[in-house]
Design a protein around this motif. Structure first.
Motif, PDB file in Angstrom:
ATOM      1  N   LEU A   1      -1.551   7.287   3.639  1.00  0.00           N
ATOM      2  CA  LEU A   1      -1.990   6.234   2.728  1.00  0.00           C
ATOM      3  C   LEU A   1      -2.129   6.739   1.465  1.00  0.00           C
ATOM      4  CD1 LEU A   1      -3.921   3.595   4.886  1.00  0.00           C
ATOM      5  CD2 LEU A   1      -1.522   3.529   4.087  1.00  0.00           C
ATOM      6  N   GLN A   2      -1.852   6.378   0.411  1.00  0.00           N
ATOM      7  CA  GLN A   2      -2.086   6.723  -1.067  1.00  0.00           C
ATOM      8  C   GLN A   2      -3.124   5.665  -1.683  1.00  0.00           C
ATOM      9  OE1 GLN A   2      -0.893   9.900  -2.310  1.00  0.00           O
ATOM     10  NE2 GLN A   2      -0.858   9.820   0.077  1.00  0.00           N
ATOM     11  N   PRO A   3      -3.901   6.138  -2.926  1.00  0.00           N
ATOM     12  CA  PRO A   3      -4.680   5.071  -3.251  1.00  0.00           C
ATOM     13  C   PRO A   3      -3.999   4.012  -4.242  1.00  0.00           C
ATOM     14  CG  PRO A   3      -4.568   7.313  -4.608  1.00  0.00           C
ATOM     15  CD  PRO A   3      -3.855   7.563  -3.542  1.00  0.00           C
ATOM     16  N   GLY A   4      -4.464   2.883  -4.161  1.00  0.00           N
ATOM     17  CA  GLY A   4      -3.984   1.734  -4.944  1.00  0.00           C
ATOM     18  C   GLY A   4      -3.295   0.657  -4.367  1.00  0.00           C
ATOM     19  N   TYR A   5      -2.828  -0.318  -4.885  1.00  0.00           N
ATOM     20  CA  TYR A   5      -2.015  -1.223  -4.441  1.00  0.00           C
ATOM     21  C   TYR A   5      -0.964  -1.722  -5.381  1.00  0.00           C
ATOM     22  CZ  TYR A   5      -5.545  -1.830  -0.836  1.00  0.00           C
ATOM     23  OH  TYR A   5      -6.265  -1.585   0.406  1.00  0.00           O
ATOM     24  N   VAL A   6       0.209  -2.323  -5.008  1.00  0.00           N
ATOM     25  CA  VAL A   6       1.238  -2.726  -5.915  1.00  0.00           C
ATOM     26  C   VAL A   6       1.503  -4.178  -5.452  1.00  0.00           C
ATOM     27  CG1 VAL A   6       3.589  -2.415  -6.602  1.00  0.00           C
ATOM     28  CG2 VAL A   6       2.270  -0.638  -6.005  1.00  0.00           C
TER      29      VAL A   6
ATOM     30  N   LYS B   1       0.801  -1.302   0.023  1.00  0.00           N
ATOM     31  CA  LYS B   1       0.147  -0.004   0.023  1.00  0.00           C
ATOM     32  C   LYS B   1       0.941   1.064  -0.129  1.00  0.00           C
ATOM     33  CE  LYS B   1      -4.106   1.880   0.459  1.00  0.00           C
ATOM     34  NZ  LYS B   1      -4.652   2.261  -0.772  1.00  0.00           N
ATOM     35  N   PRO B   2       0.881   2.124  -0.943  1.00  0.00           N
ATOM     36  CA  PRO B   2       1.888   3.248  -1.106  1.00  0.00           C
ATOM     37  C   PRO B   2       1.706   4.309  -0.023  1.00  0.00           C
ATOM     38  CG  PRO B   2       1.060   2.646  -3.272  1.00  0.00           C
ATOM     39  CD  PRO B   2       0.158   1.888  -2.256  1.00  0.00           C
ATOM     40  N   VAL B   3       2.579   4.789   0.460  1.00  0.00           N
ATOM     41  CA  VAL B   3       2.563   6.006   1.256  1.00  0.00           C
ATOM     42  C   VAL B   3       3.208   7.180   0.839  1.00  0.00           C
ATOM     43  CG1 VAL B   3       1.919   4.716   3.420  1.00  0.00           C
ATOM     44  CG2 VAL B   3       4.349   5.313   2.862  1.00  0.00           C
ATOM     45  N   ASP B   4       2.880   8.232   1.296  1.00  0.00           N
ATOM     46  CA  ASP B   4       3.427   9.568   1.007  1.00  0.00           C
ATOM     47  C   ASP B   4       4.735   9.755   1.823  1.00  0.00           C
ATOM     48  OD1 ASP B   4       2.539  10.960   3.295  1.00  0.00           O
ATOM     49  OD2 ASP B   4       1.132  12.163   1.786  1.00  0.00           O
ATOM     50  N   PRO B   5       5.542  10.869   1.815  1.00  0.00           N
ATOM     51  CA  PRO B   5       6.567  10.906   2.661  1.00  0.00           C
ATOM     52  C   PRO B   5       6.182  11.378   3.931  1.00  0.00           C
ATOM     53  CG  PRO B   5       7.167  12.235   0.576  1.00  0.00           C
ATOM     54  CD  PRO B   5       5.599  11.688   0.505  1.00  0.00           C
ATOM     55  N   GLN B   6       4.994  11.866   4.071  1.00  0.00           N
ATOM     56  CA  GLN B   6       4.681  11.992   5.694  1.00  0.00           C
ATOM     57  C   GLN B   6       3.946  10.630   6.164  1.00  0.00           C
ATOM     58  OE1 GLN B   6       3.988  14.179   2.995  1.00  0.00           O
ATOM     59  NE2 GLN B   6       5.799  15.256   3.716  1.00  0.00           N
ATOM     60  N   GLY B   7       3.638   9.636   5.550  1.00  0.00           N
ATOM     61  CA  GLY B   7       3.249   8.291   6.074  1.00  0.00           C
ATOM     62  C   GLY B   7       1.858   8.277   5.771  1.00  0.00           C
TER      63      GLY B   7
ATOM     64  N   THR C   1       7.188  -1.034   6.913  1.00  0.00           N
ATOM     65  CA  THR C   1       7.445   0.030   5.782  1.00  0.00           C
ATOM     66  C   THR C   1       8.725  -0.400   4.983  1.00  0.00           C
ATOM     67  OG1 THR C   1       6.512   1.685   7.394  1.00  0.00           O
ATOM     68  CG2 THR C   1       8.055   2.418   5.407  1.00  0.00           C
ATOM     69  N   VAL C   2       8.481  -0.548   3.592  1.00  0.00           N
ATOM     70  CA  VAL C   2       9.527  -1.110   2.719  1.00  0.00           C
ATOM     71  C   VAL C   2      10.070  -0.005   1.628  1.00  0.00           C
ATOM     72  CG1 VAL C   2       8.979  -3.481   3.228  1.00  0.00           C
ATOM     73  CG2 VAL C   2       7.802  -2.359   1.321  1.00  0.00           C
ATOM     74  N   LEU C   3      11.038  -0.270   1.198  1.00  0.00           N
ATOM     75  CA  LEU C   3      11.437   0.521  -0.107  1.00  0.00           C
ATOM     76  C   LEU C   3      11.172  -0.492  -1.115  1.00  0.00           C
ATOM     77  CD1 LEU C   3      12.620   2.774  -1.268  1.00  0.00           C
ATOM     78  CD2 LEU C   3      14.715   2.109  -0.953  1.00  0.00           C
ATOM     79  N   ALA C   4      10.342  -0.062  -2.150  1.00  0.00           N
ATOM     80  CA  ALA C   4      10.324  -0.858  -3.377  1.00  0.00           C
ATOM     81  C   ALA C   4      10.793  -0.161  -4.654  1.00  0.00           C
ATOM     82  CB  ALA C   4       9.002  -1.197  -3.592  1.00  0.00           C
ATOM     83  N   VAL C   5      11.305  -0.954  -5.658  1.00  0.00           N
ATOM     84  CA  VAL C   5      11.887  -0.247  -6.831  1.00  0.00           C
ATOM     85  C   VAL C   5      11.070  -0.975  -8.182  1.00  0.00           C
ATOM     86  CG1 VAL C   5      13.893   0.291  -5.988  1.00  0.00           C
ATOM     87  CG2 VAL C   5      13.475  -1.620  -7.153  1.00  0.00           C
TER      88      VAL C   5
END
Length: 79
Positions: free
Chosen positions: A26-31, A18-24, A44-48
């Motif tokens: 939640l953003q729409p959508g999933y990956v 679930k994407p988040v912005d720099p302030q934590g 919390t993970v870093l994805a490329v």
């Protein structure tokens, strides 16, 4: 759990992110991403993505578009 998948993904754990912005926030959508660092639930993970995802450990020559490459310990933003 995926009972049928590309054989090149056998043994690879897939996680839904679930994407988040720099302030934590939640953003729409999933990956969906291949986990290369043994991340756990709600970490919390870093994805490329793109060609960088295929450069992650164990993802070379595999049909991967997003890989988890780090578990984030903390985030510090410079103002």
């Amino acid at each position: 759990v995926a009972t049928r998948k590309d054989p090149r993904l056998e043994g690879k754990k897939l996680l839904i992110l679930k994407p988040v912005d720099p302030q934590g926030q939640l953003q729409p959508g999933y990956v969906v991403a291949v986990d290369t660092v043994s991340a756990g639930y709600r970490e919390t993970v870093l994805a490329v993505s793109g060609s960088s995802a295929r450069m992650a450990e164990g993802c070379q020559d595999r049909p991967v578009d997003t890989s988890i490459v780090a578990i984030v310990d903390s985030i510090h933003l410079d103002e």
